[in-house]
Design a protein around this motif. Structure first.
Motif, PDB file in Angstrom:
ATOM      1  N   MET A 108      25.584  15.910 -21.722  1.00  0.00           N
ATOM      2  CA  MET A 108      26.471  15.925 -22.885  1.00  0.00           C
ATOM      3  C   MET A 108      26.542  17.329 -23.477  1.00  0.00           C
ATOM      4  O   MET A 108      25.516  17.966 -23.696  1.00  0.00           O
TER       5      MET A 108
ATOM      6  N   SER B 161      17.671  34.931 -18.011  1.00  0.00           N
ATOM      7  CA  SER B 161      16.438  34.241 -18.418  1.00  0.00           C
ATOM      8  C   SER B 161      15.890  33.350 -17.314  1.00  0.00           C
ATOM      9  O   SER B 161      14.687  33.232 -17.147  1.00  0.00           O
TER      10      SER B 161
ATOM     11  N   HIS C  91      20.685  25.052 -19.405  1.00  0.00           N
ATOM     12  CA  HIS C  91      20.346  25.424 -20.788  1.00  0.00           C
ATOM     13  C   HIS C  91      20.977  26.757 -21.167  1.00  0.00           C
ATOM     14  O   HIS C  91      21.491  26.925 -22.274  1.00  0.00           O
TER      15      HIS C  91
ATOM     16  N   LEU D 244       8.165  29.092 -13.240  1.00  0.00           N
ATOM     17  CA  LEU D 244       9.408  29.711 -13.694  1.00  0.00           C
ATOM     18  C   LEU D 244       9.854  29.097 -15.026  1.00  0.00           C
ATOM     19  O   LEU D 244      10.217  29.805 -15.969  1.00  0.00           O
ATOM     20  N   ARG D 245       9.800  27.778 -15.086  1.00  0.00           N
ATOM     21  CA  ARG D 245      10.245  27.064 -16.291  1.00  0.00           C
ATOM     22  C   ARG D 245       9.452  27.496 -17.520  1.00  0.00           C
ATOM     23  O   ARG D 245      10.033  27.768 -18.576  1.00  0.00           O
TER      24      ARG D 245
ATOM     25  N   GLU E  39       7.514  30.225 -17.860  1.00  0.00           N
ATOM     26  CA  GLU E  39       7.608  31.665 -18.115  1.00  0.00           C
ATOM     27  C   GLU E  39       8.932  31.997 -18.815  1.00  0.00           C
ATOM     28  O   GLU E  39       8.989  32.840 -19.703  1.00  0.00           O
ATOM     29  N   ARG E  40       9.992  31.294 -18.391  1.00  0.00           N
ATOM     30  CA  ARG E  40      11.302  31.511 -19.002  1.00  0.00           C
ATOM     31  C   ARG E  40      11.289  31.229 -20.506  1.00  0.00           C
ATOM     32  O   ARG E  40      12.006  31.894 -21.272  1.00  0.00           O
TER      33      ARG E  40
ATOM     34  N   ARG F  47      15.157  37.455 -23.180  1.00  0.00           N
ATOM     35  CA  ARG F  47      16.577  37.105 -23.212  1.00  0.00           C
ATOM     36  C   ARG F  47      16.814  35.632 -22.901  1.00  0.00           C
ATOM     37  O   ARG F  47      17.817  35.275 -22.290  1.00  0.00           O
ATOM     38  N   THR F  48      15.879  34.807 -23.316  1.00  0.00           N
ATOM     39  CA  THR F  48      16.053  33.362 -23.161  1.00  0.00           C
ATOM     40  C   THR F  48      16.708  32.831 -24.436  1.00  0.00           C
ATOM     41  O   THR F  48      16.045  32.395 -25.370  1.00  0.00           O
ATOM     42  N   PHE F  49      18.044  32.903 -24.446  1.00  0.00           N
ATOM     43  CA  PHE F  49      18.757  32.655 -25.695  1.00  0.00           C
ATOM     44  C   PHE F  49      18.695  31.200 -26.135  1.00  0.00           C
ATOM     45  O   PHE F  49      18.771  30.906 -27.318  1.00  0.00           O
ATOM     46  N   SER F  50      18.546  30.284 -25.189  1.00  0.00           N
ATOM     47  CA  SER F  50      18.467  28.879 -25.587  1.00  0.00           C
ATOM     48  C   SER F  50      17.112  28.555 -26.229  1.00  0.00           C
ATOM     49  O   SER F  50      16.904  27.441 -26.692  1.00  0.00           O
TER      50      SER F  50
ATOM     51  N   LYS G  10      15.924  30.781 -28.568  1.00  0.00           N
ATOM     52  CA  LYS G  10      15.956  31.622 -29.762  1.00  0.00           C
ATOM     53  C   LYS G  10      16.831  30.922 -30.772  1.00  0.00           C
ATOM     54  O   LYS G  10      18.052  31.056 -30.684  1.00  0.00           O
TER      55      LYS G  10
ATOM     56  N   ARG H 241      14.948  21.309 -32.169  1.00  0.00           N
ATOM     57  CA  ARG H 241      15.338  22.722 -32.257  1.00  0.00           C
ATOM     58  C   ARG H 241      16.434  22.812 -33.313  1.00  0.00           C
ATOM     59  O   ARG H 241      17.325  21.964 -33.327  1.00  0.00           O
TER      60      ARG H 241
ATOM     61  N   GLY I 215      21.929  15.674 -24.036  1.00  0.00           N
ATOM     62  CA  GLY I 215      22.111  17.099 -24.269  1.00  0.00           C
ATOM     63  C   GLY I 215      20.920  17.816 -23.643  1.00  0.00           C
ATOM     64  O   GLY I 215      20.212  17.254 -22.795  1.00  0.00           O
ATOM     65  N   ASN I 216      20.659  19.035 -24.070  1.00  0.00           N
ATOM     66  CA  ASN I 216      19.534  19.770 -23.489  1.00  0.00           C
ATOM     67  C   ASN I 216      18.194  19.086 -23.727  1.00  0.00           C
ATOM     68  O   ASN I 216      17.891  18.683 -24.849  1.00  0.00           O
ATOM     69  N   ILE I 217      17.417  18.954 -22.665  1.00  0.00           N
ATOM     70  CA  ILE I 217      15.989  18.621 -22.784  1.00  0.00           C
ATOM     71  C   ILE I 217      15.276  19.869 -22.290  1.00  0.00           C
ATOM     72  O   ILE I 217      15.236  20.149 -21.098  1.00  0.00           O
ATOM     73  N   GLN I 218      14.753  20.674 -23.210  1.00  0.00           N
ATOM     74  CA  GLN I 218      14.298  22.017 -22.819  1.00  0.00           C
ATOM     75  C   GLN I 218      12.800  22.118 -22.569  1.00  0.00           C
ATOM     76  O   GLN I 218      12.360  22.990 -21.839  1.00  0.00           O
TER      77      GLN I 218
END
Ligand code: FES
Ligand SMILES: [Fe+2]
Lengths: 436, 157
Positions: free
Chosen positions: A195, A219, A371, B64-65, B67-68, B73-76, B78, B112, B151-154
């Protein structure tokens, strides 16, 4: 705002007005005009392989059912009982047997929509129901066309034909299907459903936005490359690295890949090469292709490494990895992305395993690459509410007026395909609209 | 050395706490080198390879996940997301020499900015005793609504 001149004023060539992403009124007009008069992706015929199999989806904001009728043909019906409007099917897929039966008062319909029976039917004697639209059964969409397994529909009864609408752009779908030694695809499992709180067009534009990967995905892809370097760049690279590392390719790579545009808003990146070009060969696959097509033709099929092909208005296809993404508009600032993968019939399973990995790494709500992208769309959706500026800029590598009625190939970092989409957007928004 | 039921249960609680507190280096160290974190897409999915999953990640991808998450520059991230696990006492389903399987129901909350969402899930851990320490051989996370649109699951349930 309901006349054609107002719509045309929203796209002036180098720029597009922000209202196309934010306005509820324009969204409503998109549903009634663009998504009604254009050809829209519905599903794949392997989602409904047997008679009576159905699958529910949307064309724009219209609930529809794709169903395999008793004669083996695919039909697309409005998902609405002609009696009082009840949705006939609400599960995502199933088998209805020889007929649909409305759960409310048990009107029943053949799988081509025709009315089959009404309980206590004599209650309608002399009422005129038989002559009304509602008395005929479930309404079919205006037109359906199945191209090599892919089901498209036009809601409007009259309008542009399928071949004229898609033209040469069908070569991308054809290449995806040709990659099966049997010339056939089968859907592999349910789609990812992601979504997005943004306008559907942002997603479509991003499919040919070749200046964002090395920035927005630094990133994820950049970190992957960095970790791999810290490990001493061991070879062979695992499939995950083969998939993610090319996102960090330099600008020249994307410039050289090229962008092709076709009339009616279709286009693709990766004319010369793409991020899918350097995947490792999978044992047995080329041999199976040569067996099926002969060496020359097999090479020609596999040398085509198109990146993203946009089928205007709202799907994207990746031929080299057998994937389709459907950007389903749910509102001016809400879009559901469904990402499907397909199995190449008669090809080794390793190809499908790579495709499934690509899908979950790049297109899942849990995907780090996803993301990166969604963050940009949602920031844009919010930023566009600013009254500080009204126009969005899409003029990269545009030096003068453009003709979108002919196919064209340009530098891979042009925004021409985005402009092509807006040209088609105006065309199909205004096709059945009054001219002020 | 033998492992008690209570030690297995404590291990599951400790793992959840590491994720909630963002102690990812410690969390990665819990895993065996060939471990996989699997979050199926389909309810009762049996195959992680030939249909799509939400996640099926090896140690490289997990590294990777995490560390990111801290990248410049991991804007999602910030600003950053936060997460919170509420877990029910794990069932110990198998205790077989140096191999153990637990089954744990959880509510997972991630937030978030002004958004917050809740996932109900069951986690199945396969644990091994290696050199006197419990390690994760695999973790399968079945979301109750795995087929819903998200939506995002970060962060990681
Ligand atoms: S609403 Fe369908 S039969 Fe009455
Ligand atoms: Fe992207």
């Amino acid at each position: 705002m309901t006349n054609a001149a107002d719509i045309r004023a929203l796209f002036n060539g180098p720029q597009v007005h922000r209202d196309v992403y934010t306005s509820a009124e324009l969204y409503r007009l998109e549903m009634r005009h663009l998504f009604t008069d254009a050809w829209i992706f519905v599903g794949h015929d392997s989602q409904t392989p047997k008679k009576g199999d159905y699958f529910t989806t949307q064309i724009g904001d219209q609930p529809v059912i794709q169903v395999r009728h008793s004669d083996g043909e695919i039909h697309v019906l409005h998902n609405r009982c002609p009696h009082k409007g009840t949705k006939i099917a609400i599960d995502r897929d199933g088998n209805t047997g020889k007929f649909f039966r409305c759960p409310y008062h048990a009107w029943s319909f053949k799988t081509d929509g025709c009315l089959l029976a009404i309980p206590l039917k004599k209650g309608y004697d002399g009422t005129g129901l038989g002559e009304s639209e509602n008395g005929k059964g479930m309404k079919a969409v205006g037109a359906v066309h199945v191209h090599r397994g892919f089901v498209f529909a036009r809601l409007a009864e009259e309008g542009i034909g399928f071949e004229e609408y898609f033209g040469d752009s069908l070569s991308s779908l054809d290449n995806m299907v040709d990659r099966s030694p049997a010339g056939r695809l089968e859907v592999a499992g349910p789609p990812l459903r992601y979504m997005h709180q943004c306008n559907w067009k942002m997603l479509v534009e991003n499919q040919t936005d070749t200046c964002h990967p090395m920035v927005a995905h630094e990133s994820s892809a950049g970190t992957a490359v960095k970790i791999w370097e810290e490990m001493g760049n061991p070879e062979p690279r695992p499939v995950a690295m083969q998939i993610i590392a090319p996102f960090m390719s330099p600008y020249e790579f994307f410039e050289d890949m090229g962008i092709r545009t076709w009339p009616n808003g279709h286009g693709h990146t990766g004319v010369n090469h793409s991020i899918h070009s350097d995947y490792e060969a999978i044992p047995g696959y080329f041999e199976a292709m040569v067996e099926a097509y002969g060496e020359e033709r097999a090479k020609a099929i596999l040398d085509e490494n198109r990146h993203n092909t946009v089928y205007f208005p709202n799907v994207m296809v990746k031929g080299p990895i057998q994937q389709l993404r459907n950007f389903i508009p749910l509102g001016p600032s809400r879009t559901l992305v469904e990402s499907y993968i397909y199995r190449l019939v008669d090809a080794p399973d390793e190809l499908l395993a790579r495709t499934a990995m690509y899908n979950r790494m790049i297109n899942a709500p849990t995907s780090i690459v996803g993301h990166d992208d969604l963050e940009m769309y949602e920031r844009a959706q919010e930023g566009l509410l600013s009254d500080g500026m009204e126009w969005v800029d899409v003029r990269r590598l545009r030096t003068g007026p453009e003709d979108f009625s002919e196919q064209d190939v340009e530098n891979g970092t042009t925004e021409r395909q985005m402009r092509n989409q807006f040209d088609a957007w105006v065309k199909f928004m205004t096709a059945s609209m009054e001219d002020a | 050395m033998s492992v008690s039921r209570e030690q297995l249960i404590d291990f599951i609680y400790d793992e959840a706490r590491m994720l909630d507190e963002g102690r990812y280096d410690e969390w990665l160290a819990l895993w065996l080198d060939d471990g996989h974190y699997w979050m199926p897409l389909d309810y009762k999915q049996t195959d992680p390879h030939l249909v799509t999953s939400l996640l099926y990640e090896d140690m490289f991808m997990l590294r990777l996940r995490v560390e990111r998450l801290n990248g410049a520059r991991t804007f999602s991230q910030k600003p950053k997301s936060r997460c919170h696990h509420v877990i029910q006492r794990p069932f110990v389903d198998e205790m077989d020499g140096d191999r153990f399987v637990t089954n744990t129901s959880m509510h997972y909350v991630e937030t978030r900015l002004d958004e917050q969402f809740l996932l109900a899930l069951t986690a199945t851990h396969e644990l091994r005793l290696v050199d006197g320490a419990l390690r994760i051989a695999s973790k399968r996370v079945d979301l109750l609504n795995s087929d819903a649109a998200f939506g995002n699951i970060q962060l990681l349930p």
